[in-house]
Design a protein around this motif. Structure first.
Motif, short mmCIF file in Angstrom:
data_model
loop_
_atom_site.label_atom_id
_atom_site.label_comp_id
_atom_site.label_asym_id
_atom_site.label_seq_id
_atom_site.Cartn_x
_atom_site.Cartn_y
_atom_site.Cartn_z
N TYR A 185 -4.85 0.88 10.30
CA TYR A 185 -3.50 0.34 10.20
C TYR A 185 -3.84 -0.75 8.70
N VAL A 186 -2.96 -0.60 7.24
CA VAL A 186 -3.42 -0.62 6.48
C VAL A 186 -1.96 -1.21 5.76
N ARG A 187 -1.23 -2.36 5.93
CA ARG A 187 -0.35 -3.11 4.98
C ARG A 187 -0.14 -3.04 3.05
N GLY A 188 -0.75 -3.36 2.93
CA GLY A 188 -0.98 -3.30 1.29
C GLY A 188 -1.33 -2.19 0.67
N ASN A 189 -1.46 -2.01 -0.25
CA ASN A 189 -2.42 -0.33 -1.14
C ASN A 189 -4.34 -0.50 -0.61
N VAL A 190 -3.67 0.54 -1.43
CA VAL A 190 -5.10 1.38 -0.42
C VAL A 190 -5.61 2.17 -1.94
N ALA A 191 -6.96 0.90 -2.39
CA ALA A 191 -6.98 1.58 -3.61
C ALA A 191 -7.73 3.35 -3.69
N VAL A 245 -5.53 -4.09 8.82
CA VAL A 245 -5.26 -4.79 6.62
C VAL A 245 -3.95 -5.54 6.84
N PHE A 246 -3.55 -6.48 6.51
CA PHE A 246 -2.61 -7.16 6.21
C PHE A 246 -2.74 -6.39 4.99
#
Lengths: 295, 229
Positions: free
Chosen positions: B166-172, B148-149
């Motif tokens: 894989y996450v580049r931004g924030n994860v709530a 996830v970008f």
């Protein structure tokens, strides 16, 4: 299942086409709700006057109109299939409602408001729309619903939209689990709830919140903590149009906005019928987020 | 190039034509016009062909896909690429909820956002979302990779098995039993391959992603929990 379509016009030039646009959107939602259909239309209104939509036996419509004409108040009646829209001075509304309840027990008050007209019947949605002539109606905003019954019986009273206050209506896709206890609570607080339907309870909940001073947006916000279940709501007021999905967001929803209108639908298919849709901003409303437009 | 106009013929006819294709077919390029949000477009294809869908698709577009490369120029409704086996699906716009649900293989690329439950119960599919994903994404993900970008909504990877996230931004917020893990070289290499497949090679720094996976405390029986049964 169940299907919802909603349309809020920003461009006044589209107002004569409101009914036609809403009818076309609703026609794509028949498979989501073949049991009954309903349409709330916010049409023209005159300050100081209210419209009462009545449901009558279709063979009896003329007799009911004559009865009202003989009451000695300035009243104008328009018959559409099983429904009769009566325009009277707002000061006479309470008296008229009481008189009808007392003297014509077969007549049901479907809605009341300066601008709201509400039509609903059991039947296939495209047939229901034709019977009422929805396609010819004009207005500023409108909401429709096609129902696949789950929580309560297939009856006209169980069809959406629901209204429990002047110029207010709600349609619902989903299922509310704590409707029994809420219904009891609302009735104690003086809110009239007529059916065993969970969606009517949601409409009553919003009506009470607004009666107690909340705006529609605030009322929807509060419902997130008080209503237990899954739901997508589309609500209308005299001047506004709102959308809310529960935090889990089980039920489908898609929205489109252009400079001319804001539209809501259960499926994108319904939006394809709208003018300029190819260039519209199309998005899925986020869960637990109140969307609200006002004129 | 075969052209199919959904304004003229129903989606059942289209899917029957696609199902009738044999491995030797010369009809390897298909263009589908006027989808208008119709459901079940190009479901159950098992052929090494290219399909372009010109517009917005409804529910379950490309569901159960095997081998085919499907491209959607607009948005996709609920369950795009549901239970995909192999091949590729490319959504130029946004995807509604449950994108790539239960997918067993292949690649799903979403240029825009995906809403709730993206990659729910994924079983080997690779999903690359260039925007955001909604809540409960990769719920009970068993294997495969979700990249996830942008941001991820609440309860990412709830009850996760062995899918790689894989996450580049924030994860709530992370769901039950999902934890952040160290991004090692092998994961950078894995990301690099996925980004290359999604047309982003060299454009995105693989080290800017954070890795999430299962803490493996939930799905293994643990003797200390015996009292709970």
């Amino acid at each position: 299942m169940c299907g919802i379509a909603g349309l809020f016009l920003k461009d006044r030039n589209l107002e004569p086409d409101l009914g036609g646009m809403l009818e076309a959107m609703t026609a794509t939602l028949c498979s989501r709700g073949p049991d009954s259909a309903g349409f709330a239309i916010y049409g023209a209104g005159t300050p100081g006057f209210s419209k009462i939509t009545l449901r009558v036996d279709v063979d009896n419509a003329e007799a009911v109109a004559s009865f009202i004409a003989a009451l000695g108040i300035p009243a104008q009646c328009i018959a559409r299939d099983t429904h009769l829209v009566v325009t009277v001075p707002t000061t006479d509304v309470a008296w008229l409602r009481a008189t009808l309840t007392e003297q014509l027990p077969g007549v049901t008050v479907v809605s009341e408001g300066q601008r709201l007209e509400l039509y609903k019947e059991v039947g296939y949605p495209t047939d229901v729309a034709k019977r009422f002539g929805i396609g010819t109606m004009s207005g500023t905003h409108g909401i429709s619903h096609t129902r696949m019954a789950t929580e309560s019986a297939v009856t006209t009273d169980g069809a959406h939209p629901f209204t429990t206050g002047a110029d207010q209506c709600l349609v619902h896709n989903g299922s509310i689990s704590n409707h029994s206890s809420l219904r009891r609570e609302l009735r104690q607080d003086g809110i009239e709830i007529r059916t065993q339907n969970d969606s009517e309870v949601a409409a009553g909940y919003l009506t009470r919140a607004m009666r107690d001073g909340k705006t529609l947006g605030q009322a929807l916000e509060a419902s997130l903590s008080d209503l237990d279940g899954f739901y997508t709501f589309v609500v209308g007021t005299e001047s506004g149009f709102g959308v809310l999905r529960d935090p889990i967001a089980c039920k489908p929803a898609v929205m489109a906005e252009t400079e001319r209108y804001v539209a809501f639908a259960s499926e994108y298919k319904s939006l394809t019928r709208l003018p300029g849709i190819a260039a519209a901003r199309v998005w899925e409303p986020k869960p637990a987020t109140v969307y609200f437009w006002e004129r | 190039m075969r052209l199919f106009d959904l304004a003229d013929l129903p989606v059942r006819d289209l899917n029957q034509l696609l199902h009738n294709l044999t491995p030797e077919t010369n009809d390897t390029r298909w263009r589908i016009v006027n989808p208008e949000g119709e459901h079940n477009i190009a479901v159950g294809v098992d052929a090494n062909i290219n399909i372009e869908i010109d517009g917005h698709a409804g529910y379950f577009c490309g569901g159960m896909n095997k081998l085919a490369r499907i491209s959607i120029s607009g948005n996709a409704g609920q369950g795009v690429g549901e239970n995909m086996m192999s091949g590729a699906i490319h959504v130029q716009g946004d995807a509604s909820q449950s994108a790539g649900a239960t997918g067993r293989g292949g690649l799903l690329v979403i240029e825009g956002n995906a809403s709730a439950r993206c990659g729910i119960s994924m079983k080997g599919i690779d999903i690359v979302v260039k925007g955001e994903v909604g809540h409960l994404s990769a719920f009970m993900g068993q294997s495969g990779r979700l990249v996830v970008f942008g941001d991820a909504g609440e309860a990412l990877g709830d009850s996760l098995y062995e899918a790689h996230l894989y996450v580049r931004g924030n994860v709530a917020s992370l769901g039950a039993d999902c934890v952040e893990k160290e991004l090692r070289d092998e994961h950078r290499a894995e990301l690099h391959t996925l980004l290359e497949q999604a047309g982003e090679a060299g454009k995105v720094d693989v080290s800017s992603f954070r890795r999430y996976g299962s803490a493996r405390a939930l799905y293994n029986f643990h003797v200390d929990n015996a009292g709970a049964y």
